[in-house]
Scaffold this active site. Structure first.
Site, mmCIF file in Angstrom:
data_model
loop_
_atom_site.group_PDB
_atom_site.id
_atom_site.type_symbol
_atom_site.label_atom_id
_atom_site.label_comp_id
_atom_site.label_asym_id
_atom_site.label_seq_id
_atom_site.Cartn_x
_atom_site.Cartn_y
_atom_site.Cartn_z
ATOM 1 N N ASN A 1 0.829 -1.210 0.000
ATOM 2 C CA ASN A 1 0.000 0.000 0.000
ATOM 3 C C ASN A 1 0.864 1.260 0.000
ATOM 4 O O ASN A 1 1.833 1.349 0.740
ATOM 5 C CB ASN A 1 -0.883 0.019 1.242
ATOM 6 N N HIS B 1 11.128 -6.256 -1.262
ATOM 7 C CA HIS B 1 10.077 -6.476 -2.262
ATOM 8 C C HIS B 1 8.991 -5.404 -2.173
ATOM 9 O O HIS B 1 8.669 -4.752 -3.170
ATOM 10 C CB HIS B 1 9.483 -7.873 -2.068
ATOM 11 N N GLU B 2 8.423 -5.225 -0.999
ATOM 12 C CA GLU B 2 7.304 -4.269 -0.877
ATOM 13 C C GLU B 2 7.788 -2.847 -1.119
ATOM 14 O O GLU B 2 7.101 -2.041 -1.747
ATOM 15 C CB GLU B 2 6.618 -4.388 0.487
HETATM 16 N N1 BES Z 1 1.092 -7.534 -3.593
HETATM 17 C C1 BES Z 1 1.522 -8.664 -2.871
HETATM 18 C C2 BES Z 1 0.638 -9.032 -1.732
HETATM 19 C C3 BES Z 1 -0.706 -9.602 -2.108
HETATM 20 C C4 BES Z 1 -0.791 -10.722 -2.855
HETATM 21 C C5 BES Z 1 -1.863 -9.057 -1.693
HETATM 22 C C6 BES Z 1 -2.031 -11.259 -3.186
HETATM 23 C C7 BES Z 1 -3.073 -9.577 -2.017
HETATM 24 C C8 BES Z 1 -3.176 -10.685 -2.765
HETATM 25 C C9 BES Z 1 2.916 -8.444 -2.274
HETATM 26 O O1 BES Z 1 3.682 -7.517 -2.950
HETATM 27 C C10 BES Z 1 3.631 -9.751 -2.390
HETATM 28 O O2 BES Z 1 3.881 -10.187 -3.462
HETATM 29 N N2 BES Z 1 3.942 -10.376 -1.254
HETATM 30 C C11 BES Z 1 4.546 -11.677 -1.193
HETATM 31 C C12 BES Z 1 5.952 -11.619 -0.668
HETATM 32 C C13 BES Z 1 6.991 -11.297 -1.690
HETATM 33 C C14 BES Z 1 8.361 -11.266 -1.071
HETATM 34 C C15 BES Z 1 6.987 -12.209 -2.872
HETATM 35 C C16 BES Z 1 3.726 -12.482 -0.229
HETATM 36 O O3 BES Z 1 2.876 -11.884 0.452
HETATM 37 O O4 BES Z 1 3.900 -13.683 -0.162
HETATM 38 ZN ZN ZN Z 2 4.590 -8.183 -4.676
#
Ligand code: BES
Ligand code: ZN
Length: 879
Positions: free
Chosen positions: A270, A302-303
């Site tokens: 976010n 990542h974020e």
């Molecule tokens: N945007 C995603 C989180 C997300 C995913 C929110 C699906 C809602 C639905 C976030 O950037 C992400 O990819 N997070 C990964 C970790 C990352 C290091 C690959 C996660 O949450 O596993």
């Molecule tokens: Zn992501």
């Protein structure tokens, strides 16, 4: 199928530009104990790119509509219509302000999507389509708006009330606290966030390359404040790295991270207000393993990196999800490689692709990096979108080379800043800058399935020529039978007896390593001036996400294991050799020669362990995992695979106990602290310990017991616990250690999860019974995703031997749990289902039982999420 779930399919081909755009979004949240009222004021304008429809259709789910007005006119029931998914307003003007009030119930929200409560605090999760559970909206990523948020609560209810952007005012009036936030950057609704709770905050500052000061804040429960320092350091490293590597600077005056206990994913990007699962932000040496430290660093990166790859430049529609996720995973992977061991990171990534993504690609849920249709987008946050997507960006970066790749990403970020774009827009920047034709390469986005390269060679001593013939083939996937030939960047070297040989192709000197562009069905490459019969070192640094077959001789593999200078290839050669030993065991063939070669080479490595990277050696000591081994068979026997692995571990341990013990003891003094060498030493030492516990001798058990009791860090304490719990002959000690561990850590939820996990992954005994008991443990909470992952996912996807018990009880157990979880949290239920979708990999007896479990689910009323996975998995039969 008797279930009544809806089956609407969304298709990329049906994409249409939005009818309206939203210039400004003003939201007011009134937080009450039992409900929250959300009033929105949306400035809507007709989109000239739309089809000029007379009505406005907004998304909205599970909302109680209280009031609705256009400009200042209240609407009556004749002016609009609601369905469970939409609000349609008839005959709207070209430009107007829509006022809407909805009531929602965060305390009843167990799906953890939209606005919900976690340990008392309010938080939101809007990606992908959660914002529509907050208010009526054009909840699609190509509608980008400026947001203002006002949060109102009882004066003393919350110390912390946050939303995206900058805080404009924070006042108290009539016993109410009113906090006003404004985000100057346009964003889609999926990046909206709100947090309210009683939180402690760790603060720091970062000065950007252009000299702006940014306030950094990490909010957590007060008791966890001492566990945020590592995340803060990681954040600062990530900010610097993105400036240096991509020229990307942070844009707001404030960057906030909030840690929550209940979160379906790892973390969420976010704008200006990242929300993190506590498991991806909290870290302290006493309670966090080295692997978890690296995970925190990687997820923080990542974020943060999404601020450009995702937020400033976002996705046009959810079919383009890999545009932000694939690119950002590639970015975080390179960040981690720069901060830690590059070779180890590459091996970890390649291992995930091979043992998880290749399996997905071979099954009923196979889909391209840019899918063409979906029922539920939440089901498409997959290893294909993420990890294969990252590999596709990596291949582009390698094809262009560092300088051109950087120029191309600069062009991409600058040209599309503030816009919602497509994967194709990204590739076009690569094309424009490099002048290369990437039309064949684009197939990586549209074609599902894993290409398989068959490689053969011939050495002509008389002419000093070595020729390599490469044939590619991609097997059919559901709905895609006719596969095209891909452009595969294939990095290779040739090894002589001592070192890598110079490469000459068509009279051109290429150094000792080169990338072949494989673009045809079958291609032969001739190397000239090759003075000895070479050993090919193939797919170096895992240059493409493909399978390769080449018929290595045992001494060739030994040679590569000992002297290849590509860490991935050394590991891969070892995996190859181990695989040869294991396949012969599984097939009941004599494998003495292979086994002797393997033991000999491991012995040599262990004896000289001081001369190589300990972390790499630790990776090299682990056997190919079971899912990967299963993927090598048309119909795998999971029981035989597990047995073969255990037997080989026993064998290695008993034949090399002197070397293993020696390695364990000599590393003793090097395992203290958080430095890279200490972490590497710990990983090797604990790998040795795990092998030693395969030997039924008291002195090794005592070694583990001692390490458990004396460890000054969680990595060593937990490794010793795992070694004891997973050793078949250490029952009493294991029980004692488990009890002591719980006693010591019962107040640390994340450590209790590890305690659950070590028990759910025990490879022997009646684990299902243990798991069922854990579900009734005082510390278990079926509404908390981390707990579900620690017990149920650990059992179903990390305990191959037990989950695949031939009784089929593991399968039935998982199906029952999913049916239950689906009532509360469909996203979690659907994710937990993955192991059952792999039924096609296994022998008929297992496949039938796995299908029966899926069919028992199909009889029930299911969420859209679970319905999609169940129905696609069962339909495979007809493919
Ligand atoms: N945007 C995603 C989180 C997300 C995913 C929110 C699906 C809602 C639905 C976030 O950037 C992400 O990819 N997070 C990964 C970790 C990352 C290091 C690959 C996660 O949450 O596993
Ligand atoms: Zn992501």
């Amino acid at each position: 199928m008797s279930s009544t779930a809806p089956t609407t399919v969304t298709r990329l081909a049906d994409y249409r530009a939005p009818e309206f755009l939203i210039e400004k979004t003003q939201l007011t949240f009134e937080l009450h104990e039992a409900y929250t009222d959300v009033s929105s004021q949306l400035t809507l304008v007709r989109n000239l790119q739309g089809s000029q429809a007379a009505h406005l259709q907004l998304h909205g789910e599970q909302l109680e509509l209280l009031t609705l007005a256009i400009d200042n006119r209240m609407l009556t029931s004749k002016d609009y219509r609601t369905t469970p998914q939409n609000l349609t307003i008839y005959n709207v003007p070209e430009r107007f302000v829509l006022h809407c009030t909805t009531r929602i119930y965060p305390e009843k929200n167990t799906a953890l999507e939209g606005l919900y409560r976690s340990s008392g605090m309010y938080c939101t999760q809007c990606e992908a389509e959660g914002f529509r559970k907050i208010t009526y909206y054009l909840d699609r990523p190509d509608v980008m708006s400026e947001f203002e948020t006002i949060i109102i609560a009882d004066e003393d209810a919350f110390s912390t009330m946050l939303s995206n952007g900058n805080c404009v005012s924070d006042t108290v009036k009539d016993g109410k606290r009113i906090v006003h936030w404004r985000d100057p950057f346009k964003k889609p609704s999926y990046l909206f966030a709100l947090v309210a709770g009683n939180l402690a905050c760790l603060e720091d500052h970062f000065t950007t390359q252009s000299g702006r000061q940014v306030l950094l804040q990490i909010y957590t429960a007060a008791k966890d404040q001492d566990k945020c320092h590592f995340a803060m350091q990681s954040l600062k490293k990530a900010m610097r790295w993105d400036e240096q590597t991509y020229g990307r600077e942070y844009d707001l005056d404030r960057f906030m991270i909030v840690a929550v206990d209940d979160f379906n994913m790892g973390a969420m990007e976010n704008k200006g207000l990242n929300v993190f699962n506590t498991s991806c932000v909290l870290a302290h040496p006493a309670s966090t393993t080295d692997a978890a430290f690296r995970r925190v660093e990687g997820v923080i990166g990542h974020e943060y990196f999404h601020n450009w790859s995702g937020n400033r430049v976002t996705c046009r529609d959810w079919f383009q999800l890999s545009l932000k996720e694939g690119l950002t995973v590639f970015r975080d992977s390179e960040f981690s490689a720069d901060m830690n061991s590059r070779a180890v990171k590459r091996i970890e990534d390649a291992n995930v692709i091979r043992s998880v993504q290749f399996v997905e690609d071979a099954g009923p849920m196979a889909h391209p990096v840019r899918p063409e249709s979906y029922m539920e987008i939440s089901n498409f946050y997959t290893v294909t979108i993420y990890e294969k997507g990252a590999e596709v960006v990596r291949m582009l970066a390698n094809i262009l080379g560092p300088a051109l790749y950087r120029q191309a990403t600069d062009l991409y970020f600058n040209r599309f800043d503030g816009q919602a774009v497509t994967c194709d827009d990204f590739v076009q920047c690569m094309e424009e800058v490099s002048g290369k034709d990437l039309s064949q390469f684009r197939l990586w986005y549209s074609q599902a399935g894993t290409p398989h390269l068959q490689i053969s060679d011939h050495y002509d001593a008389a002419h000093q020529q070595y020729s390599l013939t490469i044939r590619q083939h991609t097997p059919a996937t559901p709905g895609q039978t006719d596969k095209k030939v891909l452009h595969i960047p294939f990095k290779i070297a040739l090894y002589g007896n001592q070192a890598a040989l110079p490469l000459v192709i068509n009279g051109q000197n290429q150094g000792t390593e080169t990338v072949l562009d494989i673009c045809q069905n079958e291609q032969t490459i001739v190397f000239e001036q090759v003075t000895e019969s070479p050993i090919p070192s193939l797919l170096r640094s895992f240059s493409a996400p493909v399978k390769i077959s080449y018929d290595y001789q045992l001494p060739q593999l030994q040679q590569l294991i000992l002297l290849d200078n590509d860490g991935f290839c050394r590991w891969d050669a070892m995996q190859n050799l181990m695989r040869m030993v294991l396949s012969k065991a599984i097939d009941g063939e004599d494998n003495h020669a292979e086994q002797a070669a393997l033991i000999a080479v491991i012995k040599q490595l262990l004896t000289n362990h001081a001369s190589m990277d300990a972390a790499l050696l630790a990776c090299m000591l682990s056997l190919p995992n079971s899912p990967y081994l299963a993927s090598l068979y048309e119909k795998a026997d999971p029981v035989a695979i597990s047995q073969a692995r255990t037997q080989l571990q026993d064998q290695i341990a008993s034949e090399l106990q002197t070397e293993l013990l020696n390695c364990y003891q000599t590393l003793q003094d090097q395992v203290h602290g958080l430095t890279a060498p200490a972490m590497a030493a710990r990983s090797l030492r604990n790998a040795a310990l795990a092998y030693l516990l395969h030997i039924d001798e008291a002195r090794y058990r005592e070694l583990a017991q001692q390490q458990f009791a004396q460890a000054d860090n969680m990595t060593d304490q937990y490794a010793a616990l795992c070694a004891l719990v997973h050793a078949e002959h250490a029952t009493t000690m294991a029980q004692e250690a488990l009890a002591a561990f719980y006693q010591q850590w019962q107040h640390e939820a994340l450590v209790v999860n590890m305690w659950f996990q070590v028990q759910a992954t025990r490879p022997w005994g009646d684990v299902l019974q243990t798991v069922q008991k854990l579900l009734t443990h005082e510390a278990f909470d079926a509404r908390n995703p981390n707990k579900l992952r620690a017990v149920i996912a650990a059992f179903a996807s990390q305990n191959f031997a037990q989950f695949h018990d031939k009784s089929g009880q593991g399968y039935q157990f998982l199906a029952e749990q999913i049916a239950d979880i689906d009532q509360r949290n469909p996203q979690m239920a659907s994710r937990l289902l993955t192991p059952l979708t792999h039924w096609h990999q296994f022998t008929d007896a297992h496949a039938t039982l796995m299908r029966a479990a899926l069919e028992s689910l199909a009889q029930r009323e299911l969420s859209k999420d679970v319905y999609e996975v169940v129905s696609k998995s069962l339909n495979q039969a007809s493919h």
